[in-house]
Design an enzyme around this catalytic site. Sequence first.
Site, PDB file in Angstrom:
ATOM      1  N   GLU A 260      29.962  85.587  21.241  1.00 33.33           N
ATOM      2  CA  GLU A 260      29.705  84.191  21.630  1.00 33.33           C
ATOM      3  C   GLU A 260      29.032  84.109  22.992  1.00 33.33           C
ATOM      4  O   GLU A 260      28.128  83.311  23.200  1.00 33.33           O
ATOM      5  CB  GLU A 260      31.014  83.380  21.643  1.00 33.33           C
ATOM      6  CG  GLU A 260      31.704  83.251  20.283  1.00 33.33           C
ATOM      7  CD  GLU A 260      31.004  82.307  19.313  1.00 33.33           C
ATOM      8  OE1 GLU A 260      29.992  81.697  19.687  1.00 33.33           O
ATOM      9  OE2 GLU A 260      31.473  82.193  18.165  1.00 33.33           O
ATOM     10  N   ARG A 264      25.353  82.482  23.224  1.00 29.81           N
ATOM     11  CA  ARG A 264      25.273  81.180  23.916  1.00 29.81           C
ATOM     12  C   ARG A 264      24.801  81.330  25.357  1.00 29.81           C
ATOM     13  O   ARG A 264      23.923  80.591  25.798  1.00 29.81           O
ATOM     14  CB  ARG A 264      26.635  80.485  23.900  1.00 29.81           C
ATOM     15  CG  ARG A 264      27.131  80.212  22.499  1.00 29.81           C
ATOM     16  CD  ARG A 264      28.370  79.347  22.498  1.00 29.81           C
ATOM     17  NE  ARG A 264      29.077  79.464  21.234  1.00 29.81           N
ATOM     18  CZ  ARG A 264      29.781  78.497  20.673  1.00 29.81           C
ATOM     19  NH1 ARG A 264      29.898  77.338  21.252  1.00 29.81           N
ATOM     20  NH2 ARG A 264      30.406  78.699  19.529  1.00 29.81           N
ATOM     21  N   ASP A 393      27.080  86.684   8.454  1.00 29.08           N
ATOM     22  CA  ASP A 393      25.807  85.951   8.561  1.00 29.08           C
ATOM     23  C   ASP A 393      24.721  86.495   9.499  1.00 29.08           C
ATOM     24  O   ASP A 393      23.685  86.989   9.070  1.00 29.08           O
ATOM     25  CB  ASP A 393      26.070  84.463   8.874  1.00 29.08           C
ATOM     26  CG  ASP A 393      27.083  84.221   9.993  1.00 29.08           C
ATOM     27  OD1 ASP A 393      27.437  85.185  10.681  1.00 29.08           O
ATOM     28  OD2 ASP A 393      27.509  83.061  10.187  1.00 29.08           O
ATOM     29  N   GLU A 527      23.690  74.525  10.556  1.00 33.39           N
ATOM     30  CA  GLU A 527      23.023  75.426   9.591  1.00 33.39           C
ATOM     31  C   GLU A 527      22.157  74.727   8.542  1.00 33.39           C
ATOM     32  O   GLU A 527      21.081  75.226   8.177  1.00 33.39           O
ATOM     33  CB  GLU A 527      24.052  76.333   8.902  1.00 33.39           C
ATOM     34  CG  GLU A 527      24.707  77.362   9.817  1.00 33.39           C
ATOM     35  CD  GLU A 527      25.770  76.783  10.745  1.00 33.39           C
ATOM     36  OE1 GLU A 527      26.229  75.652  10.479  1.00 33.39           O
ATOM     37  OE2 GLU A 527      26.118  77.446  11.735  1.00 33.39           O
TER      38      GLU A 527
HETATM   39  C1  DMJ Z   1      26.742  78.951  16.145  1.00 36.58           C
HETATM   40  O1  DMJ Z   1      27.422  79.287  17.306  1.00 36.58           O
HETATM   41  C2  DMJ Z   1      25.845  80.072  15.743  1.00 36.58           C
HETATM   42  O2  DMJ Z   1      24.899  79.567  14.885  1.00 36.58           O
HETATM   43  C3  DMJ Z   1      26.553  81.201  15.092  1.00 36.58           C
HETATM   44  O3  DMJ Z   1      25.683  82.180  14.583  1.00 36.58           O
HETATM   45  C4  DMJ Z   1      27.470  80.752  14.000  1.00 36.58           C
HETATM   46  N1  DMJ Z   1      27.624  79.361  13.928  1.00 36.58           N
HETATM   47  C5  DMJ Z   1      27.706  78.543  15.070  1.00 36.58           C
HETATM   48  C6  DMJ Z   1      27.524  77.099  14.742  1.00 36.58           C
HETATM   49  O4  DMJ Z   1      27.991  76.726  13.512  1.00 36.58           O
END
Ligand code: DMJ
Length: 635
Positions: A260, A264, A393, A527
């Site tokens: 994260e 971010r 993902d 998404e």
């Molecule tokens: C985001 O922080 C990013 O897209 C991450 O890859 C997974 N999903 C969250 C938001 O839904």
Amino acid sequence: MTTPALLPLSGRRIPTLSPGASSFPHHRATLRLSEKFILLLILSAFITLCFGAFFFLPDSSKHKRFDLGLEDVLIPHIESGKEGRHGGDPRRAGRCLGARWYGIRADHERALQEAKQKLRKSKKALLHEIQTEKARVAQELKKKDVPRSLPPVPMPKLVGVNDGDPGEPDVKEKRDKIREMMKHAWDSYRQYGWGHNELKPIAKKGHSTNIFGNSQMGATIVDALDTLYIMGLHDEFKDGQEWIEQNLDFSVNAEVSVFEVNIRFIGGLLAAYYLSGQEVFKAKAVQLAEKLLPAFNTPTGIPWAMVNLKSGVGRNWGWASAGSSILAEFGTLHMEFVHLTYLTGNPAYYQKVMHIRKLLAKMDRPNGLYPNYLNPRTGRWGQHHTSVGGLGDSFYEYLLKAWLMSDRTDAEARKTYDDAIEAIERHLIRKSNGGLTFIGEWKNGHLERKMGHLTCFAGGMFALGADGSPGDKAGHYLQLGAEIAHTCHESYDRTVLKLGPEAFKFDSGLEAVAVRQNEKYYILRPEVIETYWYMWRFTHDPKYRQWGWEAAQAIDKYCRVGGGFSGVKDVYSSNPTYDDVQQSFFLAETLKYLYLLFSSDELLPLESWVFNTEAHPLPVLRLANATMPGSQAKR
Ligand code: DMJ
């Protein structure tokens, strides 16, 4: 000298008596032996005495030895007669040793006096002194963290950092509305949650979750910066920059999520740097990245999920199968880490992520699928659960984006992506009875016919990867992207609020609807809108703008509150309750993708920019024939 013939050349001589030989010589030999024995006894008694005397010498001689110990560098010079620090004069050296001894003694006495004086002070005065000293040390440590200037590197050619005016007035109007929503989200955070990671828009106060540990690192500010910049909200951007310059401090005792923080913070700071050219963002990104590196100190080099920014101690989530690290976490570092090496010249970042790739390439994959769990101690897979949604993902996303970001030169990344997607299509992608294409989850050899909101990003990924896919499959993947976009739109359209649930099923007559109460929420996720935007860029089919506008209106109608935007707990209820969280990704991703959807393609063209998984745009690195620093070296 000759050797007696009977004497062996080596070994002990064995005395023998031949029969008939006189006993006299034998007697003489015995006497000589006892004399020798007595002599030996006297000698050993003498040696013992000497040793005893040496060890029981008076104290002063011990002091001398201590002094000599201190001067072990000096003494060899004196003894060898070479020029030492004291010019090779032994007397001068001796005087110096004596002076040093007195110096030490004086120091001890001074320390004793100081300690006595301290003890005479009141408890309050002592406490005050300790606090002042603590503050001084903290200040000094902070100074060490001041952004260091980094070696200048050529800025990649930045194409399409412009207004992106869409031209048509009705589209422009929609875009202005999205900009206004961003302003409401930002202003509310500015007013009620400034400096906190996120905002509680109903309680109107700061909020945070365990992914940021107990830190207060202004996640919303960092995550929102590039969206503000793109939208031309320059005063707000400046405000954010000022906060970062003055307050963003990573020397905190907080256990944060490596993934994260990477997507971010590092992604956000790097994008802000590339867009604005402000050095502070680059410097902060590098400072933070250095704090993440200890997470890679595992037996395999697969990083821990969490790391303490101060101590560097890492560990994994308690809930992860068999102490494993998560595929979508350790597999979503490549883009940012390659840029870090590019900007700093430090090969460590590049090497860390390439090591992960190499390790994965060597492993067996059940049915060609990547399980979501990998143990960083043993290097073995955990539970055989494969998903293109949560836990898996962005691993697939970053394989494709590694290739795109390398100006399509990283063929290994492209091949790994193609192979992975091929296995996913074979085992996970199905059509429902109602004709909706969905991506299920693979659990120990069984397909769960459930799709997550998170999985909906894959529509955009398939479209983005269509060009360059093996054989003649570009059309197929663009079509697959369109089908996923359609399914995800259905998941929105079949709710009361026209907002999508967290997970939806394709089972027992159910088509794209949530069953369990705890899967009915919408937390401002991006998404589905992300996929609309990619599909729009590749097809210009107006339905994607239409679907995006429906979602924007629903968010504004049902998630907007006085203090910002909130998630809702049940998208099937006409009277929903709020979760009271304004997620930082709402500003970083959801609103950015909406804004781009109603902008012209000239704004951040996909040939020149690659968006990280948190929607932070990073430029394609056209390194031509140059190699990344460290690309030859090992971990
Ligand atoms: C985001 O922080 C990013 O897209 C991450 O890859 C997974 N999903 C969250 C938001 O839904």
